[in-house]
Design an enzyme around this catalytic site. Structure first.
Site, short mmCIF file in Angstrom:
data_model
loop_
_atom_site.label_atom_id
_atom_site.label_comp_id
_atom_site.label_asym_id
_atom_site.label_seq_id
_atom_site.Cartn_x
_atom_site.Cartn_y
_atom_site.Cartn_z
CG ASN A 155 -0.46 -0.22 2.23
OD1 ASN A 155 0.55 -0.18 2.95
ND2 ASN A 155 -1.37 0.72 3.76
CD GLU A 254 4.40 -1.14 13.22
OE1 GLU A 254 2.88 -0.85 13.58
OE2 GLU A 254 5.75 0.03 13.73
CB CYS A 288 -2.47 0.04 8.08
SG CYS A 288 -1.31 0.71 8.69
CD GLU A 467 8.37 -0.77 13.36
OE1 GLU A 467 8.40 -0.19 11.47
OE2 GLU A 467 8.70 -2.47 12.42
P1 NAD Z 1 0.55 -9.74 3.10
O1 NAD Z 1 0.02 -9.71 4.39
O2 NAD Z 1 -0.93 -10.45 2.22
O3 NAD Z 1 1.47 -9.26 2.57
C1 NAD Z 1 2.40 -8.76 3.19
C2 NAD Z 1 4.08 -9.34 2.16
O4 NAD Z 1 4.20 -10.82 3.37
C3 NAD Z 1 4.03 -9.49 1.50
O5 NAD Z 1 4.99 -9.47 0.47
C4 NAD Z 1 3.57 -10.43 0.80
O6 NAD Z 1 4.14 -11.40 -0.03
C5 NAD Z 1 4.23 -11.19 2.33
N1 NAD Z 1 4.12 -13.13 2.93
C6 NAD Z 1 2.71 -13.07 2.03
N2 NAD Z 1 2.64 -14.65 2.97
C7 NAD Z 1 3.76 -15.11 3.96
C8 NAD Z 1 4.07 -15.70 4.69
N3 NAD Z 1 3.20 -16.58 5.11
N4 NAD Z 1 6.09 -15.84 4.62
C9 NAD Z 1 7.22 -14.57 4.43
N5 NAD Z 1 5.95 -13.74 3.69
C10 NAD Z 1 4.46 -13.46 3.49
O7 NAD Z 1 -0.59 -7.90 3.39
P2 NAD Z 1 -0.81 -6.67 2.14
O8 NAD Z 1 -1.98 -7.39 1.39
O9 NAD Z 1 0.42 -6.47 1.32
O10 NAD Z 1 -0.45 -5.53 3.04
C11 NAD Z 1 -2.40 -5.07 3.40
C12 NAD Z 1 -2.15 -5.09 4.39
O11 NAD Z 1 -1.16 -4.81 5.37
C13 NAD Z 1 -3.77 -4.95 5.78
O12 NAD Z 1 -3.77 -5.60 6.51
C14 NAD Z 1 -3.41 -3.57 6.09
O13 NAD Z 1 -3.59 -3.78 7.49
C15 NAD Z 1 -1.34 -4.08 6.49
N6 NAD Z 1 -0.52 -2.85 7.05
C16 NAD Z 1 -0.53 -2.69 8.04
C17 NAD Z 1 0.18 -1.47 8.41
C18 NAD Z 1 0.48 -1.19 9.44
O14 NAD Z 1 1.49 -0.41 10.07
N7 NAD Z 1 0.16 -1.40 10.52
C19 NAD Z 1 0.85 -0.81 6.89
C20 NAD Z 1 0.68 -1.48 6.32
C21 NAD Z 1 0.05 -1.74 5.96
O1 6OD Z 2 3.53 6.95 8.58
C1 6OD Z 2 4.50 5.36 9.31
O2 6OD Z 2 5.23 5.49 9.35
C2 6OD Z 2 3.38 4.81 8.51
N1 6OD Z 2 4.45 3.41 9.35
C3 6OD Z 2 2.86 4.18 8.07
C4 6OD Z 2 1.57 3.38 7.95
C5 6OD Z 2 0.54 3.62 7.14
C6 6OD Z 2 0.21 2.15 6.81
O3 6OD Z 2 -0.56 1.79 6.24
#
Ligand code: NAD
Ligand code: 6OD
Length: 486
Positions: A155, A254, A288, A467
């Site tokens: 994202n 995260e 997120c 972080e």
């Molecule tokens: P995802 O978990 O599907 O994938 C993230 C990464 O993990 C990708 O690079 C993927 O290839 C890898 N991956 C998937 N399965 C794996 C495994 N078993 N072992 C190792 N690596 C693996 O997430 P996404 O769809 O790319 O992103 C969206 C999600 O991320 C949403 O749930 C969003 O809320 C969350 N997110 C959280 C934050 C935060 O800061 N809390 C920030 C951005 C996104």
């Molecule tokens: O701003 C940041 O440092 C941060 N970790 C944002 C996360 C956004 C989630 O999608």
């Protein structure tokens, strides 16, 4: 069509197996890149390169010289700003007005803030008395963890990757990065920048591929990877936890969210509406921190919903490269189908669709892209799946409340705990409600605003650890206790 290689030991290399996968432009659906898919053997090459750099040129550099090189990365990204911008937009479909002020500048800033922070790090030191009167000096040293595995989502690809790589390198580690399979381009471009500014080979490595059974899982299971830092879905975090368990590796997670905004009747109405529009629909709802649950005090509920509807309908879908575009597509056909399944589910669960609720039809070359309408629901039960589950699209459910206690209870009724936004003109209430939120981050009369030295992270299913600033450095270092008898 562009070919995207892996970046291992300072070089652009194809995958050993010759396997590739295709990447599509989310705005048009047209294939734009063929990406080399790393398997366990490629991951091993990357980890061994990272180990050699750790025990060789990177580890041997004086601390301040390492940090000077990282400041060079800031300049290196800014010099190639337009290339980073074009690559990020092509992979994600996000509007140029967003990527040019958020994603790419933060990608550079993440190296600057952690290089500056690491220059001023200190640890504790206690002069001690001893029975023989000679005394002792007991102090702590920070040492890098080793090779860090960095696994990223799609994202905010450059922003979230550098948010981990910046502090990991500033703390003296080397890294192997597994970007999302949806958005591999800026991580690869960063490899070129690293080489250009003189970061030694092997310090920064990139392996493209998928998660289970592919590069992601191989990285988490590699015995020479000392720690894993991951941003992505909560379920993926759980899978990674199982992978690292045998080697007892530290993790920083995260994860997902189902964040609430609470709008009190005493809030600045226009600020609350525009802030909620941003927090629900920025990046097409793919942040997120987005608010998918909005609770509004009953006296202003109808007026608020009407204003939010007008704002959502005013968002402009269009070519991400046009300055007027304020809403891009979703990242992939698969994600569009997931969001569309929630459109259908919301109807089944009895939602009133205030606006949106459909896949969007776009004209001309955008017709094949992954477009959806910004969507507002009301009338759902609090235990419905659309109110409980993270959709990660441009959707929010708006519900009324009558008392402060009720608003707090509704907002906290979730397994997630990433963030909350509170809109109020009452200072005492702002403090009271902020303290009562069961989350890692609370915004009052704002959203996505923070000093990058403060802790960022979630509670519950939203993550493990914090972080930002010294909190990142804490994760990327071990503290070694040394006691010297004088
Ligand atoms: P995802 O978990 O599907 O994938 C993230 C990464 O993990 C990708 O690079 C993927 O290839 C890898 N991956 C998937 N399965 C794996 C495994 N078993 N072992 C190792 N690596 C693996 O997430 P996404 O769809 O790319 O992103 C969206 C999600 O991320 C949403 O749930 C969003 O809320 C969350 N997110 C959280 C934050 C935060 O800061 N809390 C920030 C951005 C996104
Ligand atoms: O701003 C940041 O440092 C941060 N970790 C944002 C996360 C956004 C989630 O999608």
């Amino acid at each position: 069509m562009k070919n995207l290689n892996l970046w291992i030991d300072g070089k652009s290399v194809p995958a050993l197996s010759g396997r590739t996968f295709l990447l599509h432009d989310p705005a048009t659906g047209v294939a734009i890149s063929q990406v080399q898919e790393a398997q366990a053997a490629d991951v091993d090459l990357a980890v061994q390169a990272a180990r050699r750099a750790l025990h060789g040129p990177w580890g041997a550099l004086p601390h301040h010289e390492r940090l000077d090189l990282l400041m060079g990365v800031v300049d290196g990204i800014m010099r190639r700003f337009d290339e980073f911008l074009a690559a990020e937009i092509a992979d994600t479909g996000k509007p140029v007005g967003l990527a040019s002020v958020v994603d790419i500048p933060r990608g550079a800033a993440n190296f600057r803030i952690f290089a500056e922070m690491a220059r001023n790090l200190s640890t504790e030191c206690f002069p001690m008395d001893t029975p023989d009167g000679a005394g002792a000096l007991n102090y702590a040293l920070r040492v890098p963890l080793g090779v860090v595995g960095v696994i990223c989502p799609w994202n905010l690809p450059l922003l979230l990757m550098t948010w981990k790589v910046g502090p990991a390198l500033a703390a003296g580690n080397t890294v192997v990065v597994k970007p999302s399979e949806e958005t591999p381009s800026t991580a690869t471009l960063l490899g070129e920048v690293m080489a250009q500014v003189g970061i030694p080979d092997g310090v920064y490595n990139v392996v493209h591929g998928f998660g289970p059974g592919s590069a992601g899982e191989a990285l988490t299971r590699h015995p020479d990877v000392a720690a894993v830092t991951f941003t992505g879905e909560s379920a993926t975090g759980a899978a990674i936890m199982r992978s690292v368990a045998d080697h007892v590796k530290p993790v920083s997670f995260e994860l997902g969210g189902k964040n609430a905004s609470i709008v009190f009747a005493d809030a600045d109405f226009d600020a609350a509406v525009s802030g909620t529009l941003r927090s629900a629909f920025s990046n097409c709802g793919q942040v997120c921190l987005c608010s998918e649950r909005v609770y509004v005090e009953r006296p202003i509920f109808d007026r608020f919903v009407a204003a939010l509807k007008a704002g959502a309908e005013g968002l402009r879908r269009g070519d991400p490269l046009e300055a007027e575009t304020t809403m891009g597509p979703l990242v992939s056909a698969q994600h569009r189908d997931k969001v569309a399944s929630y459109f259908a589910l919301a109807r089944e669960e009895g939602a009133t669709v205030v606006t949106g609720g459909q896949v969007a039809q776009m004209p001309g070359k955008l017709a094949g892209g992954y477009w959806v309408e910004p969507t507002i629901w009301t009338g759902l039960a609090e235990d419905s799946r659309c109110v409980k589950e993270e959709v990660f699209g441009p959707v929010c459910h708006v519900a009324p409340f009558d008392t402060e206690q009720e608003a707090i209870a509704l907002a906290n009724d979730t397994e997630y705990g990433l963030c909350a936004a509170i809109w109020t003109g009452n200072l005492a209430r702002a403090h009271r409600v902020a303290a009562a939120m069961d989350v890692g981050i609370v915004w009052v009369n704002s959203w996505f605003l923070r000093d990058l030295r403060t802790p960022f992270g979630g509670t519950g299913r939203s993550g493990i650890g914090r972080e930002g600033g010294v909190h990142s450095i804490d994760f990327y270092t071990e503290l070694k206790n040394i006691c010297i008898k004088l």
